[in-house]
Design an enzyme around this catalytic site. Structure first.
Site, PDB file in Angstrom:
ATOM      1  N   TYR A 119       0.846  -1.195   0.000  1.00  0.00           N
ATOM      2  CA  TYR A 119       0.000   0.000   0.000  1.00  0.00           C
ATOM      3  C   TYR A 119       0.879   1.241   0.000  1.00  0.00           C
ATOM      4  O   TYR A 119       1.865   1.306   0.742  1.00  0.00           O
ATOM      5  CB  TYR A 119      -0.894   0.016   1.248  1.00  0.00           C
ATOM      6  N   GLU A 207      -3.578   7.533  -4.147  1.00  0.00           N
ATOM      7  CA  GLU A 207      -3.565   6.243  -3.450  1.00  0.00           C
ATOM      8  C   GLU A 207      -3.280   5.119  -4.432  1.00  0.00           C
ATOM      9  O   GLU A 207      -3.963   4.987  -5.440  1.00  0.00           O
ATOM     10  CB  GLU A 207      -4.911   5.995  -2.755  1.00  0.00           C
TER      11      GLU A 207
END
Ligand code: ADP
Ligand code: MG
Length: 400
Positions: A119, A207
């Site tokens: 992530y 993101e």
């Protein structure tokens, strides 16, 4: 302003970041053509909506055991079949809310051999006024859950805008992801590429979930979500073109035409207020008396009668709205102008829900007179507390 995954990836690619090959498609035929241009043998058919959680999402029209909004296809025929099942259908994910979102575009991407999912996100950290990196070894999942259950698995650090991104930031990203050797070098390079993309395009949020290490030892941005700072869009006419109005709230689009600061919310009480601070206070007090606001709306300082009327119409067009509270503190904004706008709009579209008006400040007497003389069924209030109680009570009575 949000954009689609495929658009985000095109931007990242321009800054040198590694993304898979792929093409957008609006029809099944385009999806097939897009797939034929890829090497295969695995293709990924990805629904393009402005919401995450697509992989685990469900299509309303398909049986509950059908696959989600991101699917691996092993042949061109499968690409066509999946495209047919997705296009024009409603995808419900953890982020869309129960109503879901209609899939109008697809992204056909080269399938990738995933070794591990990570992530990585970037945002403007308001506390330090810096761009911050958030990285975790726990990719591909709900990062809020990771933050809640295992906060030690998330590393955060920010970049001093005076120096910009430096080699040690890249090393920090690689270290947080537990990478060594060549792939660590790739992560260091990626950190700089993403930082440059972030700053030069005025992003508010980026993101990448997941960022992956492939079996071939390459780092790749496999998903990408960008949100731009709307206040900086005037500097980026090329980015404004990426806006997809079908993804946005119709009321918010209408409000932006009149330069109104409007955000649609879940509640039932429509609010028309001048000044962001007063709008926040109004929302708070509605909550205090047990109801929830249907929107945030700041009509601004020197609004005209037309602007006020437009704002009022946007509120009344919302079927969720069961009552309206107009709370104006007239300074530069005159109460009579607000009253005229409200009366004109209410006459035009009709008023089917209770309306409470609280006016204070410049030309307040004239404003009250206009409302009183309008013949509309308006409840006036003397102060904010009184106004909030009256509108909450009025909507309760309607509902009963
Ligand atoms: P969302 O976050 O909306 O569910 P993603 O783009 O993250 O959508 O895709 C969900 C999952 O699908 C990823 O975590 C990854 O495991 C897989 N995936 C996505 N794109 C590819 C691809 N090009 N090749 C292989 N797997 C992919
Ligand atoms: Mg994702």
């Amino acid at each position: 302003m949000n954009i689609h995954e495929y658009q985000s990836k095109a931007i990242l690619k321009n800054f040198g970041a590694p993304v898979s090959e792929g093409r957008p498609a609006l029809t099944v035929e385009e999806a097939v053509i897009a797939a034929k241009m890829l090497p295969g043998p695995v293709y990924v058919v990805k629904s393009q909506i402005h919401a995450g959680g697509r992989g685990k999402g469900k299509f309303k029209e398909l049986p509950a055991n059908a696959k989600g909004g991101v699917r691996l296809a092993k042949s061109i025929d499968e690409v066509a079949a999946y495209a047919r099942e997705m296009l024009g259908h409603t995808l419900v994910t953890a982020q869309t809310g129960p109503a879901g979102k209609q899939v109008n575009r697809l992204y056909i991407e080269d399938g990738c051999d995933i070794e591990k999912e990570f992530y990585l996100s970037m945002l403007v950290d308001r506390e330090t006024s810096r761009v911050a990196f958030v990285v975790s070894t726990e990719g591909g999942m709900d990062i809020e859950k990771v933050a809640h259950d295992t906060p030690d698995k998330i590393a955060t650090f920010s970049v001093d805008s005076a120096t910009g991104v430096m080699a040690h930031h890249g090393r920090a990203v690689a270290r947080a992801l537990g990478l060594k050797g060549d792939i660590a070098r790739q992560a260091e390079k990626l950190a700089a590429q993403l930082y440059n993309a972030f700053v030069r395009t005025d992003m508010a949020m980026l993101e990448i979930n997941p960022l992956v290490a492939t079996k071939q030892g390459e780092l790749k941005c496999l998903d990408a979500k960008i949100s731009f700072d709307s206040n900086a869009l005037y500097r980026h006419p090329d980015l404004v073109k990426l806006r997809d109005l079908t993804e946005e709230d119709q009321k918010e689009i209408e409000a932006s035409k009149y330069d109104l600061n409007y955000i649609a919310l879940e509640g039932t009480i429509g609010c028309m207020v001048n000044g962001a601070g007063l709008a926040m206070a109004t929302m708070d007090i509605i909550k205090l008396y047990g109801a929830t606001p249907a929107n945030f709306l700041d009509v601004g300082g020197g609004a005209t009668k037309e602007k006020v009327a437009a704002a009022f119409k946007i509120i009344t067009s919302d079927p969720q709205v069961k009552g309206i509270l107009v709370n104006i503190f007239g300074g530069i904004m005159r109460c009579d102008v607000v009253a005229e706008g409200v009366v004109a709009a209410a006459r035009e579209v009709g008023l089917t829900v209770p309306l409470v008006v609280r006016l204070e400040g410049t030309n307040v007497e004239l404003g009250k007179k206009i409302i009183k003389g309008s013949g509309l069924n308006v409840v006036s209030a003397d102060n904010l507390d009184d106004a909030a109680q009256k509108i909450v009570k009025a909507t309760r009575k309607e509902a009963a």
